[in-house]
Design a protein around this motif. Structure first.
Motif, PDB file in Angstrom:
ATOM      1  N   GLY A  96       0.822  -1.209   0.000  1.00  0.00           N
ATOM      2  CA  GLY A  96       0.000   0.000   0.000  1.00  0.00           C
ATOM      3  C   GLY A  96       0.853   1.254   0.000  1.00  0.00           C
ATOM      4  N   THR A  97       1.887   1.247   0.835  1.00  0.00           N
ATOM      5  CA  THR A  97       2.787   2.401   0.880  1.00  0.00           C
ATOM      6  C   THR A  97       3.494   2.569  -0.460  1.00  0.00           C
ATOM      7  OG1 THR A  97       3.099   1.983   3.215  1.00  0.00           O
ATOM      8  CG2 THR A  97       4.671   3.456   2.170  1.00  0.00           C
ATOM      9  N   PHE A  98       3.849   1.427  -1.071  1.00  0.00           N
ATOM     10  CA  PHE A  98       4.491   1.474  -2.379  1.00  0.00           C
ATOM     11  C   PHE A  98       3.584   2.186  -3.393  1.00  0.00           C
ATOM     12  CE2 PHE A  98       4.924  -0.574  -6.578  1.00  0.00           C
ATOM     13  CZ  PHE A  98       6.223  -0.191  -6.875  1.00  0.00           C
ATOM     14  N   PHE A  99       2.282   1.882  -3.361  1.00  0.00           N
ATOM     15  CA  PHE A  99       1.370   2.544  -4.303  1.00  0.00           C
ATOM     16  C   PHE A  99       1.277   4.046  -4.015  1.00  0.00           C
ATOM     17  CE2 PHE A  99      -0.123  -1.605  -5.613  1.00  0.00           C
ATOM     18  CZ  PHE A  99      -0.375  -1.379  -6.963  1.00  0.00           C
ATOM     19  N   LEU A 100       1.326   4.419  -2.742  1.00  0.00           N
ATOM     20  CA  LEU A 100       1.341   5.858  -2.427  1.00  0.00           C
ATOM     21  C   LEU A 100       2.582   6.504  -3.031  1.00  0.00           C
ATOM     22  CD1 LEU A 100       0.260   6.431   1.298  1.00  0.00           C
ATOM     23  CD2 LEU A 100      -1.005   6.953  -0.767  1.00  0.00           C
ATOM     24  N   LEU A 101       3.714   5.795  -2.943  1.00  0.00           N
ATOM     25  CA  LEU A 101       4.949   6.347  -3.488  1.00  0.00           C
ATOM     26  C   LEU A 101       4.888   6.401  -5.014  1.00  0.00           C
ATOM     27  CD1 LEU A 101       7.644   4.684  -1.186  1.00  0.00           C
ATOM     28  CD2 LEU A 101       6.476   6.857  -0.932  1.00  0.00           C
ATOM     29  N   VAL A 102       4.238   5.388  -5.617  1.00  0.00           N
ATOM     30  CA  VAL A 102       4.063   5.415  -7.075  1.00  0.00           C
ATOM     31  C   VAL A 102       3.287   6.665  -7.464  1.00  0.00           C
ATOM     32  CG1 VAL A 102       2.818   4.324  -8.981  1.00  0.00           C
ATOM     33  CG2 VAL A 102       4.220   2.938  -7.455  1.00  0.00           C
ATOM     34  N   ALA A 103       2.206   6.937  -6.717  1.00  0.00           N
ATOM     35  CA  ALA A 103       1.414   8.132  -7.004  1.00  0.00           C
ATOM     36  C   ALA A 103       2.286   9.376  -6.892  1.00  0.00           C
ATOM     37  CB  ALA A 103       0.232   8.231  -6.043  1.00  0.00           C
ATOM     38  N   MET A 104       3.165   9.361  -5.875  1.00  0.00           N
ATOM     39  CA  MET A 104       4.018  10.519  -5.642  1.00  0.00           C
ATOM     40  C   MET A 104       4.967  10.742  -6.812  1.00  0.00           C
ATOM     41  SD  MET A 104       6.457  10.919  -2.348  1.00  0.00           S
ATOM     42  CE  MET A 104       8.003  10.296  -2.942  1.00  0.00           C
ATOM     43  N   ILE A 105       5.534   9.644  -7.325  1.00  0.00           N
ATOM     44  CA  ILE A 105       6.543   9.783  -8.371  1.00  0.00           C
ATOM     45  C   ILE A 105       5.884   9.912  -9.740  1.00  0.00           C
ATOM     46  CG2 ILE A 105       8.410   8.560  -9.543  1.00  0.00           C
ATOM     47  CD1 ILE A 105       8.928   7.290  -6.661  1.00  0.00           C
ATOM     48  N   ALA A 106       4.833   9.114  -9.987  1.00  0.00           N
ATOM     49  CA  ALA A 106       4.200   9.118 -11.305  1.00  0.00           C
ATOM     50  C   ALA A 106       2.926   9.961 -11.268  1.00  0.00           C
ATOM     51  CB  ALA A 106       3.887   7.684 -11.735  1.00  0.00           C
ATOM     52  N   GLY A 107       3.059  11.245 -11.497  1.00  0.00           N
ATOM     53  CA  GLY A 107       1.867  12.078 -11.637  1.00  0.00           C
ATOM     54  C   GLY A 107       1.545  12.916 -10.431  1.00  0.00           C
ATOM     55  N   GLY A 108       2.056  12.515  -9.254  1.00  0.00           N
ATOM     56  CA  GLY A 108       1.780  13.300  -8.058  1.00  0.00           C
ATOM     57  C   GLY A 108       0.345  13.153  -7.602  1.00  0.00           C
ATOM     58  N   LEU A 109      -0.015  13.943  -6.611  1.00  0.00           N
ATOM     59  CA  LEU A 109      -1.353  13.887  -6.040  1.00  0.00           C
ATOM     60  C   LEU A 109      -1.642  15.262  -5.465  1.00  0.00           C
ATOM     61  CD1 LEU A 109      -3.686  11.944  -5.265  1.00  0.00           C
ATOM     62  CD2 LEU A 109      -2.590  11.676  -3.065  1.00  0.00           C
ATOM     63  N   ASP A 110      -2.790  15.839  -5.780  1.00  0.00           N
ATOM     64  CA  ASP A 110      -3.044  17.202  -5.293  1.00  0.00           C
ATOM     65  C   ASP A 110      -4.467  17.407  -4.806  1.00  0.00           C
ATOM     66  OD1 ASP A 110      -4.514  17.241  -7.599  1.00  0.00           O
ATOM     67  OD2 ASP A 110      -3.889  19.231  -8.213  1.00  0.00           O
ATOM     68  N   THR A 111      -5.076  16.342  -4.260  1.00  0.00           N
ATOM     69  CA  THR A 111      -6.480  16.462  -3.869  1.00  0.00           C
ATOM     70  C   THR A 111      -6.655  16.745  -2.384  1.00  0.00           C
ATOM     71  OG1 THR A 111      -6.511  14.110  -3.428  1.00  0.00           O
ATOM     72  CG2 THR A 111      -7.219  14.810  -5.607  1.00  0.00           C
ATOM     73  N   GLY A 112      -5.558  16.797  -1.630  1.00  0.00           N
ATOM     74  CA  GLY A 112      -5.702  16.727  -0.181  1.00  0.00           C
ATOM     75  C   GLY A 112      -5.902  15.265   0.178  1.00  0.00           C
ATOM     76  N   TRP A 113      -5.624  14.895   1.448  1.00  0.00           N
ATOM     77  CA  TRP A 113      -5.722  13.461   1.785  1.00  0.00           C
ATOM     78  C   TRP A 113      -7.166  12.997   1.786  1.00  0.00           C
ATOM     79  CZ3 TRP A 113      -7.906  10.939   6.126  1.00  0.00           C
ATOM     80  CH2 TRP A 113      -8.439  11.789   7.096  1.00  0.00           C
ATOM     81  N   THR A 114      -8.120  13.949   1.660  1.00  0.00           N
ATOM     82  CA  THR A 114      -9.538  13.598   1.727  1.00  0.00           C
ATOM     83  C   THR A 114     -10.133  13.206   0.380  1.00  0.00           C
ATOM     84  OG1 THR A 114      -9.924  15.964   1.553  1.00  0.00           O
ATOM     85  CG2 THR A 114     -10.035  15.020   3.741  1.00  0.00           C
ATOM     86  N   PHE A 115      -9.428  13.418  -0.717  1.00  0.00           N
ATOM     87  CA  PHE A 115      -9.890  12.993  -2.057  1.00  0.00           C
ATOM     88  C   PHE A 115     -11.288  13.504  -2.394  1.00  0.00           C
ATOM     89  CE2 PHE A 115      -7.307   9.258  -0.522  1.00  0.00           C
ATOM     90  CZ  PHE A 115      -6.205   9.490  -1.304  1.00  0.00           C
ATOM     91  N   TYR A 116     -11.653  14.697  -1.968  1.00  0.00           N
ATOM     92  CA  TYR A 116     -13.023  15.173  -2.212  1.00  0.00           C
ATOM     93  C   TYR A 116     -13.362  15.198  -3.708  1.00  0.00           C
ATOM     94  CZ  TYR A 116     -14.560  16.813   2.413  1.00  0.00           C
ATOM     95  OH  TYR A 116     -14.993  16.894   3.712  1.00  0.00           O
ATOM     96  N   THR A 117     -14.547  14.660  -4.012  1.00  0.00           N
ATOM     97  CA  THR A 117     -15.088  14.786  -5.364  1.00  0.00           C
ATOM     98  C   THR A 117     -15.775  16.147  -5.466  1.00  0.00           C
ATOM     99  OG1 THR A 117     -17.090  13.735  -4.592  1.00  0.00           O
ATOM    100  CG2 THR A 117     -15.468  12.326  -5.639  1.00  0.00           C
TER     101      THR A 117
END
Lengths: 569, 331
Positions: free
Chosen positions: A132-153
């Motif tokens: 699971g942590t690996f997938f978080l790191l994948v998100a970090m390296i490939a494309g990043g993440l900018d939704t806040g940890w809450t992922f609001y739609t």
């Protein structure tokens, strides 16, 4: 009368060779281990890495906020920094930290058991954490993440960043959490030693049990929600996306139905540690044991009923808002009860300011602030103004970082001699605690002020009127970072040149201290004697082991001795 | 141009707020609900201070008095006391009930607009990353100007993601959720310039959704007359920029960055690729795309286009102004 045939050094001393660390050797013996202690140590290393990574992002974003306008991050980069800070800290550090590391290591030993109920499930829980942590790191390296940890739609549907990898990571981490919780519930239910009834269990076990209940019941909701979000993103289902007739507030309900109880997944283990640490280092039974034990269960149950307070301004009906406000206040009471019970535990005790005790006292101070500032947010009229400002940011950092993480530090310093058989430098430990305490308050007290003055959260740029508060906060964050690094140095150094300790250096009363340090591979070479709970008169200092040993009452078989012959009446 | 400067340029009167003029904990009280909110805050604050002292002082005393030292042996103490424990459960409970009631009371006042408020309703439209206000007389403006002592209702609408309408000086906050209307109201009681923030994270430019809110000592009629955009007072490019900000800026940048639609920077007079072949970006293409966005959709943007038609929404004059702006958007 049985007589001891095994000497106290073997039972309660330092174990240089015959322990879980040296029982088998090689990388494979760790990677495929089913020993809960080794899994606990691997978790400890793992969550330290994620903690440092999350902390790195915290310092990056705090540095950017030193000036109101751009210093070195674009808006998009800033948004990624705060999102990754939050997502890594919540999902990969603070939820698994205490149950995974300290819980895994201590819980079975505290029960006098050989291992948890399902050792293989335990190892798989650790590897799910890694994946699971690996997938978080994948998100970090490939494309990043900018939704806040809450992922609001619907923003998380619209953003081009890698929401799918991150939510999939959080989904897997959820299963890791469920496995740990399930394991602990079964272990505590079925593996208590003879004589340890529910109300003779150490409070750490009550806390972990309550945590596990939440983990098992609430986490599946998050799992389903995140899968729906992934489906929404990849298949365009239209459940949460208003452009397709979906409801974005529904996502918030689903999300907080897990994530509010998750707040208690974070804090209950912290409270569990504090009960042990304060009792042990005050050498006195926890005051109002029954209240403290039951308040954990009460918190666990009430935690499921308050999720709506995250949405007071989102346009829910007034009646549901009023109900959620009332329920929110009800969960404040068991927390307050605990604080006063911990204080009363010190009354007429024998307080020793060891490093873990210093952290526990810091916890009381910081949790006091964190808890009391929650009242401003539970009260409806003030929450409308304070919602989504830095006041909220400061409040939950006082609870998550100031309370849970500080309790985690207290626990690590408390059980470190047990885990590795070495004592760290106490003076440096206390200095660490002081730096962490000062840095933390400097980082987050100013945020209350700017929050009530109207500074919204998640802002890459801000109005100049808030600059001085942001600067104080940034300096505090850097001090806090230094304190944490110092703590790691103090602990790691002790592994090489720390003084060897006996099985019970603190004079503690619970079962994990009635074996060698580090513990035997099977935890106990001989079944331990289950004495009175928090009975500090039941241990005495023994020169030959340079530590405390239990006083075995006459007529009871000492561990390792032949059974007491039963005489016929 | 950076995202910063483009968004900031959208409101000419945008100022950086640099002088704090509020109290220690709060910005100025500029609405008739503000005093009640602050009063409740202060009540909770002092009660919290009291209980916090009740934690810290015993803690320090116990550390000093009961520390392990030579010659000290602890006296026996109870390990539970039902009366004491019930006491510190029940008394805080009663205080919490008080907070709860005060909070609900205040909240109901904040959520219940007086009858006069229905007379004037402003439609506040949030989009990434700007605010647009439609006044009762139909004037559309990026500015929010309110007459003093006149209750006004807001109808909150989002055209993309969730935003939140937050004016600290009014102690007013309400989420702006796409797909449904939100409502809020305020009675401004103090002349001055305050801040409007977006309080719900909405994307890259979230922190740039800060605008001024003016409360003026004028009547509604005067305010609406002043705020009305007068084409004759501006040149064609200026009128075009005004129309761009209101209608196009959400999706089309003028700094070269790609949003929902293509950027207008350096686009004029060049050949652009569409699904119907290469097209010259000129007056005819601009006009056709405004009135019929699906006629020639730019690649690689999705087809059918996400853009609504402006047929019937913009007059011929207004389209001409826009064209003037498009010729040199970075002027």
């Amino acid at each position: 009368m049985g007589t001891a045939t095994v000497d106290n050094r073997r039972l309660y001393g330092h174990a240089p060779e015959n322990n879980y660390l040296k029982h088998t050797r090689g990388i494979a013996s760790w990677m495929f281990t089913l020993d809960h202690k080794r899994i606990g140590v691997m978790y400890l290393v793992g969550v330290t890495v994620t903690f440092l990574l999350g902390g790195f992002f915290a310092l990056v974003l705090r540095s950017e906020l030193f000036t109101p306008n751009k210093m070195f991050l674009t808006e998009a980069q800033y948004n990624q920094a705060f999102t990754l800070h939050g997502a890594i800290m919540v999902f990969a550090f603070i939820i698994p930290a205490i149950p995974g590391s300290i819980g895994n290591f201590v819980l079975p030993v505290m029960l006098g058991a050989k291992d948890v109920a399902f050792p293989r499930l335990n190892l798989s829980s650790f590897y799910l954490w890694v994946i699971g942590t690996f997938f978080l790191l994948v998100a970090m390296i490939a494309g990043g993440l900018d939704t806040g940890w809450t992922f609001y739609t619907p923003y998380s549907i619209q953003t081009p960043t890698n929401v799918v990898a991150a939510t999939f990571g959080a989904f897997i981490l959820g299963f890791s959490s469920i496995f740990t919780g399930l394991n602990f519930i079964v272990t505590i239910n079925t593996m208590r030693p003879p004589g340890m009834t529910w109300f003779k269990m150490p409070l750490f076990l009550w806390g972990m049990y309550s945590t596990s209940i939440i983990q098992v019941l609430a986490t599946p909701v998050l799992g389903i929600t995140l899968l729906l979000l992934i489906a929404e993103k990849l298949l365009g289902l239209g459940i949460f996306n208003p452009a397709q007739g979906g409801d974005p507030v529904l996502f918030q309900h689903f999300f907080w139905f897990y994530s509010h109880p998750a707040v208690y997944i974070m804090i209950l283990p912290g409270m569990a540690i504090i009960s042990e640490v304060i009792s042990t280092h005050s050498h006195k039974k926890v005051f109002g044991y029954t209240f403290v034990a039951l308040s954990s269960v009460a918190i666990a149950l009430l935690s499921f009923l308050v999720w709506g307070h995250h949405m007071f301004t989102s346009g829910q009906s007034s009646i549901s808002i009023v109900i959620f406000s009332a329920l929110t206040f009800s969960v404040a009471i068991p927390s307050a009860v605990k604080v006063y019970n911990w204080l009363a535990t010190m009354f007429r005790g024998e307080v020793v300011l060891t490093t873990p005790m210093c952290f526990a006292l810091a916890f009381l101070f910081l949790f006091g602030i964190g808890g009391l500032t929650g009242l401003f947010l539970g009260t409806l009229s003030t929450d409308v103004h304070l919602h989504d400002t830095y006041f909220v940011v400061a409040h939950f950092h006082y609870v998550m970082m100031g309370s849970t993480a500080v309790a985690f530090f207290a626990g690590v310093f408390h059980w470190w001699p047990k885990m590795f058989g070495r004592m760290y430098n106490e003076t440096m430990g206390r200095i660490t605690c002081l730096i962490v305490f000062v840095g933390f308050n400097l980082a987050f007290l100013p945020q209350f002020v700017m929050g009530s003055r109207g500074m919204p959260r998640r802002y890459a740029r801000y109005d100049e009127v808030f600059q001085i508060w942001h600067q104080l906060s940034t300096i505090g964050a850097l001090v806090l970072g230094l304190g944490i690094l110092l703590g790691i140095v103090v602990l790691v150094r002790s592994l090489f040149n720390g003084k060897r300790v006996s099985g019970n250096p603190w004079g503690a009363s619970t079962l994990e201290w009635q074996t060698t340090s580090p513990p035997h591979f099977h935890n106990f070479e001989f079944d331990p004697y289950v004495g009175g709970l928090y009975d500090y008169k039941g241990v005495k200092y023994d020169e030959s082991v340079e530590g405390y040993v239990p006083i075995i009452p006459p007529g009871v078989a000492a561990p390792g001795s032949a059974p007491v012959p039963q005489t016929a009446h | 141009m950076s995202l910063d400067s483009v968004l900031w340029a959208q409101t000419e009167d945008y100022t950086n707020w640099s002088n704090w003029d509020g109290s220690y904990f709060f910005p100025q009280q500029a609405s008739d609900n503000a005093a009640a909110v602050d009063g409740t805050f202060d009540l909770i604050f002092w009660v919290s201070v009291f209980f916090f002292v009740l934690i810290v002082v015993p803690m320090v005393v116990f550390i000093v008095k009961y520390r392990r030292r030579p010659g000290y042996s602890p006296k026996p103490a109870q390990d539970h006391n039902l009366v004491l424990e019930l006491g510190w459960s029940v008394i805080p409970t009663l205080i919490l009930v008080l907070f709860f009631v005060k909070g609900v009371w205040g909240y109901m006042d904040m959520r219940t607009p007086p009858d006069e408020a229905s007379e004037y309703e402003i439609q506040a439209q949030a989009s990434q990353f700007s605010w647009k206000f439609t006044y009762p007389n139909g004037t559309v403006s990026p500015k929010l100007v309110l007459p003093i002592n006149t209750p006004v209702r807001f109808r909150l609408q989002s055209s993309d993601v969730i935003h939140s309408f937050f004016i600290p000086a009014f102690r007013l906050k309400h989420d702006v959720v796409p797909g449904r209307f939100g409502t809020a109201w305020v009675n401004p009681t103090r002349v001055g310039t305050y801040r409007l923030y977006c309080a719900e994270f909405c994307g890259d430019g979230h922190s740039l959704m800060r605008r001024d809110v003016e409360v003026v000592d004028k009547t509604w009629e005067e305010v609406m007359d002043e705020i009305k955009w007068k084409y004759e007072e501006h040149d064609a490019w200026g009128n075009g920029q005004h129309l761009y900000i209101l209608n196009c800026a959400g999706c089309h940048s003028v700094d070269g960055s790609t949003k929902t639609g293509p950027s207008f920077l350096d686009a004029w007079g060049t050949q652009r690729e569409t699904y119907s072949g290469s097209v010259l970006f000129d007056e005819n293409y601009a006009r056709e795309s405004i009135l019929d966005p699906n006629a020639k959709v730019r690649t690689p943007f999705p087809r059918p286009s996400a853009m609504p038609t402006f047929q019937g929404k913009l007059t011929e004059d207004e389209i001409n102004y826009l064209i003037e702006f498009l010729k040199d958007p970075a002027r």
